[in-house]
Design an enzyme around this catalytic site. Structure first.
Site, PDB file in Angstrom:
ATOM      1  N   LYS A   1       0.878  -1.256  -0.257  1.00 57.76           N
ATOM      2  CA  LYS A   1      -0.074   0.097   0.183  1.00 57.76           C
ATOM      3  C   LYS A   1       0.790   1.206  -0.117  1.00 57.76           C
ATOM      4  O   LYS A   1       2.122   1.234   0.671  1.00 57.76           O
ATOM      5  CB  LYS A   1      -0.872  -0.168   1.347  1.00 57.76           C
ATOM      6  CG  LYS A   1      -1.926   1.020   1.346  1.00 57.76           C
ATOM      7  CD  LYS A   1      -2.717   1.063   2.492  1.00 57.76           C
ATOM      8  CE  LYS A   1      -3.893   1.866   2.689  1.00 57.76           C
ATOM      9  NZ  LYS A   1      -4.754   1.852   3.719  1.00 57.76           N
TER      10      LYS A   1
ATOM     11  N   SER B   1      -9.830   1.964   2.679  1.00 62.17           N
ATOM     12  CA  SER B   1      -8.634   2.400   1.712  1.00 62.17           C
ATOM     13  C   SER B   1      -7.801   1.731   1.257  1.00 62.17           C
ATOM     14  O   SER B   1      -7.316   2.153   0.144  1.00 62.17           O
ATOM     15  CB  SER B   1      -8.194   3.598   2.774  1.00 62.17           C
ATOM     16  OG  SER B   1      -7.194   3.143   3.760  1.00 62.17           O
TER      17      SER B   1
ATOM     18  N   SER C   1      -9.941  -0.419   6.853  1.00 60.51           N
ATOM     19  CA  SER C   1      -9.406  -0.253   5.659  1.00 60.51           C
ATOM     20  C   SER C   1      -8.645  -1.655   5.004  1.00 60.51           C
ATOM     21  O   SER C   1      -8.308  -1.427   3.970  1.00 60.51           O
ATOM     22  CB  SER C   1      -8.452   0.860   5.557  1.00 60.51           C
ATOM     23  OG  SER C   1      -9.014   2.055   5.557  1.00 60.51           O
TER      24      SER C   1
END
Lengths: 481, 97
Positions: free
Chosen positions: A79, A154, A178
């Site tokens: 990420k 996210s 997330s």
């Protein structure tokens, strides 16, 4: 059988046996990326050259017997809020459009030491603020199961990349759901460990008291293996906890006999999609038939978790994001009059609307005159929420429920009404407030073919119970879906 | 809407947040913040008398170490991403006339 259909652990096994070369695995992954990326946009940055260079080194170490671990040679996605030395790290924000870290996040270092090959940085909601990956400055990511739908967020890029075979596994971060929610929307496994299990060093902070790094994977074995690899005590993170019980793969046991499961009635009320409800309760039934004791109970305080979370997370975000001022790194406005105007212009031009909204709210709840009424009040309610979980875990080993009230919404449907979007976090958010571990795994699909996720929540430091139950459930479904 | 956010409040929060909002953004921020605070006001339904604010879920203590240098000279690395630098220092707009 295509290399891409292997799990991370299966791939590494074949690499160590000499059946597959690390570069071959990369060839397959990058071919898949070439085929899919234009439509899905899982990545902000790809590092093809570096990945091949790393692959050569890893291959040598495997051949010489230096690298023998279960993740050696596996291509990974990270990420884009985890710092990677020499590789652009944007947090999907304009304000970090040119930021190339000079150090690597501890969790990523642990992966690299185990022989993982980092292939790129995945798209996310800007600064991890959002549940759809639509607030990214670098375009939306699309759901591999249906490109008209969001991948969740996210960590949407990480979840979509795993689901689309654009990597073998990925790291995400979870502040209010997330990791678990995009895992659910994309039909993969995602886990948020107990707060303090994985070092946050090098993770660009959003809500520091809530943030944890965790894996997004094809199956539960990969999930346990990666968590075991990235968990470490780190003196560079003062909230890192020394743990001796991080041998999570020992919990990959197909047996739930006598385990007590609590189903919170308050997780199955208004707002829950009937198809999600049905799939989740069917999963509970499967576990019951395997010998688990299943009971309904009232968790209480569920509707207070979201306002508590948004107060605390916004407060911490407003403080954490003060560092983006156009001086030390990142974007700087080109025209300004004096220092303060430079700060203001840089930040106003560099941050997107959702980030600004949360910084404003956070600045307000921390401001003199409102601090007690909002911020301290939220911290008091957080204590009550933690207590409610403590009481539940006195009776149950695991709490079972949905991950999200619905399957993945369509692109463009969520951002118009922030509060409605925030309500989608109702089942995941309290887990972060209480510092608990939680895992999301696939338990079916709705009539549109969109994946449904099952969430298992454990008491602090009881990841093994979650892994054992998740693994058992996955086995009775005939392995991964 | 119970929470009416005034222009004065938004301007003040803008100073705290170091954000310069356009007139349009200001109007939107007033609405958004008002709605969020209405929503957060729900916490007022709970009696939290005598409940200690919980900033951390575990009883963590400060982590101390001996006051000795453990890292090398990282000034070059620290400056590598600076939007402006001069003589091994961050360059900022003039702050004192």
């Amino acid at each position: 059988m295509s290399i891409l259909s292997l799990t991370a652990v299966e791939l590494s096994d074949k690499i160590k046996k000499g059946e597959i070369k690390v570069t071959q695995a990369l060839d397959e992954v990058f071919a898949q990326i070439d085929a899919k990326e234009k439509q899905l946009n899982c990545y902000v940055t790809l590092e093809k050259e570096k990945a091949y260079a790393q692959a050569e080194e890893v291959q040598k170490k495997i051949d010489s017997g230096e690298l023998t671990g279960p993740l050696a040679g596996v291509p990974f996605a990270i990420k884009d809020n985890m710092c990677t030395e020499g590789t652009l790290t944007t947090c999907s924000s304009k304000i970090l459009e040119n930021f190339v870290p000079t150090f690597t996040a501890e969790a990523v270092k642990n992966l690299e030491a185990a022989g993982a090959v980092i292939i790129g940085k995945t798209n996310m909601d800007e600064f991890a603020m959002g549940s759809t990956t639509e607030t990214s400055y670098y375009g939306v990511t699309r759901n591999p199961h249906n490109p008209e739908h969001v991948p969740g967020g996210s960590s949407g890029g990480s979840a979509a990349a795993v689901a689309a075979d654009e990597c073998f596994a990925a790291l995400g971060s979870d502040t209010g759901g997330s990791i678990r929610q995009p895992a659910s929307f994309c039909g993969v496994v995602g886990m948020k460990p107990t707060y303090g299990t994985v070092s946050r060093y090098g993770l660009i902070a959003y809500g520091s008291s809530l943030d944890q790094i965790g894996p997004l994977t094809k199956d539960v074995r990969d999930c346990a293996t990666i968590l075991e690899t990235i968990a470490s005590h780190d003196s560079k993170d003062s909230t890192s906890i020394p743990r001796k019980d991080t041998d999570f793969t020992t919990a990959l046991v197909d047996d739930v006999k006598g385990m007590r499961i609590g189903i919170p009635r308050d997780y199955f009320g208004e707002g829950l999609d009937p198809q999600v409800k049905e799939a989740v309760l069917a999963a509970a039934q499967v576990l019951k038939e395997k010998g688990a004791i299943v009971e309904e109970f009232d968790l209480s305080l569920v509707e207070y978790a979201i306002p508590t979370y948004y107060t605390i997370a916004a407060a911490e975000a407003s403080s954490n994001l003060e560092r983006f001022d156009g001086i030390k790194y990142g974007y700087r406005a080109s025209e300004y009059e004096g220092l303060h105007h430079m700060y203001k212009k840089t930040r106003s031009e560099g941050f997107g609307p959702e980030v600004k909204r949360r910084i404003m709210l956070g600045s307000f709840v921390l401001s003199s005159g409102y601090y007690d009424a909002y911020y301290l009040k939220a911290l008091r309610v957080k204590a009550l929420i933690k207590k409610a979980f403590d009481e539940a875990f006195a009776k149950y080993d695991v709490i079972l429920g949905p991950v999200a009230p619905t399957t993945a919404p369509k692109l463009g449907e969520s951002l118009a009404d922030p509060i409605k979007m925030y309500l989608g976090d109702i089942y995941t958010i309290a887990v972060n407030l209480a510092g608990l571990p939680g895992i999301s795994l696939p338990c079916g699909k709705d009539e549109k073919g969109l994946p449904i996720g099952l969430q298992l929540i454990g008491d602090c430091f009881r990841e093994k119970k979650l892994i054992r139950m998740a693994y058992s459930y996955e086995q009775s479904r005939g392995g991964r879906s | 809407m119970a929470n009416m956010i005034s222009d004065k409040t938004i301007d003040y929060v803008g100073i705290l947040a170091k954000l310069e909002l356009s007139p349009q953004e200001k109007e939107q921020a007033k609405k958004d913040m008002g709605r969020m605070l209405d929503y957060i006001d729900k916490l007022g339904e709970l009696d939290t008398t005598g409940v200690e604010p919980m900033s951390h879920v575990f009883p963590v203590q400060n982590v101390f170490r001996e006051d000795v240098v453990t890292n090398g000279d990282e000034s070059k690395a620290a400056l590598q991403n600076a939007p402006g630098m001069k003589q091994n220092m961050f360059k900022v707009p003039r702050t004192v006339e």
